[in-house]
Write an enzyme that holds these catalytic residues in place. Structure first.
Site, short mmCIF file in Angstrom:
data_model
loop_
_atom_site.label_atom_id
_atom_site.label_comp_id
_atom_site.label_asym_id
_atom_site.label_seq_id
_atom_site.Cartn_x
_atom_site.Cartn_y
_atom_site.Cartn_z
N GLY A 1 4.06 -7.00 4.33
CA GLY A 1 3.31 -7.61 5.40
C GLY A 1 4.37 -8.05 6.33
O GLY A 1 4.00 -7.65 7.75
N CYS A 2 5.46 -8.50 5.98
CA CYS A 2 6.59 -8.89 6.95
C CYS A 2 6.96 -7.54 7.59
O CYS A 2 7.43 -7.65 8.87
CB CYS A 2 7.86 -9.33 6.06
SG CYS A 2 7.74 -10.82 4.97
N1 LIG Z 1 -0.63 0.12 -2.33
C1 LIG Z 1 -0.53 0.22 -1.13
N2 LIG Z 1 -0.98 1.58 -0.57
C2 LIG Z 1 -0.76 1.95 0.67
N3 LIG Z 1 -0.80 1.02 1.70
C3 LIG Z 1 -0.73 -0.46 1.25
C4 LIG Z 1 -0.44 -0.80 -0.01
N4 LIG Z 1 -0.49 -1.77 -0.07
C5 LIG Z 1 -0.26 -2.58 1.15
N5 LIG Z 1 -0.56 -1.60 2.04
C6 LIG Z 1 -0.33 -1.32 3.42
O1 LIG Z 1 0.74 -2.24 3.80
C7 LIG Z 1 0.57 -3.23 4.94
C8 LIG Z 1 0.64 -4.48 4.53
O2 LIG Z 1 -0.51 -5.06 4.09
P1 LIG Z 1 -0.58 -6.28 2.87
O3 LIG Z 1 -2.14 -6.47 2.62
O4 LIG Z 1 0.21 -5.76 1.72
O5 LIG Z 1 0.18 -7.37 3.49
P2 LIG Z 1 0.83 -8.72 3.07
O6 LIG Z 1 -0.16 -9.07 1.79
O7 LIG Z 1 0.89 -9.79 4.18
O8 LIG Z 1 2.15 -8.37 2.31
P3 LIG Z 1 3.39 -9.45 1.70
O9 LIG Z 1 2.72 -10.80 1.42
O10 LIG Z 1 3.80 -8.49 0.33
O11 LIG Z 1 4.50 -9.11 2.74
C9 LIG Z 1 -1.00 -2.80 5.37
O12 LIG Z 1 -0.76 -1.83 6.40
C10 LIG Z 1 -1.62 -2.42 4.00
O13 LIG Z 1 -2.80 -1.44 4.32
C1 LIG Z 2 10.53 -15.84 3.27
C2 LIG Z 2 9.39 -15.19 3.13
N1 LIG Z 2 8.66 -14.82 4.01
C3 LIG Z 2 7.31 -14.08 3.75
C4 LIG Z 2 7.04 -13.58 2.65
C5 LIG Z 2 5.62 -12.77 2.24
O1 LIG Z 2 5.88 -11.76 1.80
C6 LIG Z 2 7.88 -13.87 1.64
N2 LIG Z 2 7.69 -13.69 0.33
N3 LIG Z 2 9.47 -14.69 1.96
#
Ligand SMILES: Nc1ncnc2c1ncn2[C@@H]1O[C@H](COP(=O)(O)OP(=O)(O)OP(=O)(O)O)[C@@H](O)[C@H]1O
Ligand SMILES: Cc1ncc(CO)c(N)n1
Length: 269
Positions: free
Chosen positions: A209-210
């Site tokens: 997500g970051c």
């Molecule tokens: N297994 C996967 N395969 C393909 N794309 C993925 C997968 N997991 C996440 N993504 C993509 O990665 C991007 C980030 O989504 P995600 O929902 O994982 O964010 P997040 O939960 O905020 O991440 P984090 O908290 O790990 O930083 C999105 O575009 C999502 O579709």
């Molecule tokens: C510092 C920080 N920001 C964001 C996330 C979410 O992935 C994490 N694990 N750590």
């Protein structure tokens, strides 16, 4: 050279937070600036300690950056307290910042909480209205809209509900789905588009997500439309997930040095 400011927490394991943002911004060929909101002691298995930075020092970092090398886009990640949220909003308004991507970070991939419960209301009141793009994952979307977000129909209603509080776009990320990795984008004109993607079978999703949100900020800094910036960012995350990097004992980090299927390391041996 275009510049991007990341306002976020430090991740000692290097895969998320400020560190993921700097790596992403460099991979886009842009100049990274930072305002650190918290220092976390974490690794791929979990978060061990969090130290918030004094809100006055967060404000001072933002001022120092804007008064010298003004960023073309801003990404906001982990902001753990209501006081820090309020000063960030105040300073960004004072500097008339544009191209703001808000990743409403609440819980790390490892399951640890990264924002105080009382700070969620402040996030909705102060930062959501400033955002050009907001990028909640499904659990975060649920907190922001107040109803369960589990299927396509609920994702659509959630994106529209969150969009009520902003003139910007809302991207609900599909990383927490079990079947696909489809994300939903609602643009400021209310139009909806699904960004369809097959799931990559990997546990190594720390910092997805970051990485996505800072990549979107890079696209906006480069003059992309919101939709172009989001589509390119999704492609960047996919590439960075696909190299088979497998570090750590938990959910490992991405390989930010991925670049169009090949390494872009002129000094690599
Ligand atoms: N297994 C996967 N395969 C393909 N794309 C993925 C997968 N997991 C996440 N993504 C993509 O990665 C991007 C980030 O989504 P995600 O929902 O994982 O964010 P997040 O939960 O905020 O991440 P984090 O908290 O790990 O930083 C999105 O575009 C999502 O579709
Ligand atoms: C510092 C920080 N920001 C964001 C996330 C979410 O992935 C994490 N694990 N750590």
């Amino acid at each position: 050279m275009k510049t991007v400011l990341s306002i976020a927490g430090s991740d000692s394991s290097g895969g998320a937070g400020i560190q993921a943002d700097i790596k992403t911004i460099e991979s886009y060929g842009l100049f990274a600036e930072t305002a650190i909101t918290a220092i976390t002691a974490q690794n791929t298995c979990g978060v061990r300690a969090v130290q918030d930075i004094d809100p006055a020092v967060v404000a001072a970092q933002i001022d120092a950056v804007f008064e010298d090398i003004r960023p073309d886009a801003v990404k906001i990640g982990m902001v753990s307290s209501a006081n820090i949220i309020a000063v960030i909003a105040e300073r960004l308004r004072a500097h008339e910042a544009s191209n703001i991507v808000l990743d409403p970070v609440m819980v790390a991939t490892s399951g640890s909480r990264l924002i105080a419960e009382q700070a969620v209301a402040a996030l909705i009141e102060h930062l959501v209205p400033l955002a050009t793009v907001i990028t909640p994952n499904m659990p975060e979307a649920q907190v922001l809209c107040g109803f369960p977000v589990e299927d396509d129909e609920a994702i659509q209603r959630a994106a529209q509900a969150i969009a009520q509080n902003t003139n910007g776009a809302v991207l609900i990320k599909g990383g927490h789905r079990s079947d696909t990795a489809d994300d939903l984008l609602v643009l400021p004109d209310g139009s909806l588009s699904w960004l369809r993607a097959k799931r990559i079978d990997t546990e190594n999703t720390h910092g997805t997500g970051c990485t996505l949100s800072s990549a979107i900020a890079c696209g906006l800094a480069q003059g992309n439309t919101i939709e172009q910036a989001v589509r390119r960012a999704k492609g960047f995350v996919r590439g960075a997930m696909s190299t088979g990097l497998n570090l750590g004992q938990g959910n490992g980090p991405l390989n930010h040095m991925w670049c169009h299927g090949k390494p872009h390391l002129p000094y690599a041996q």
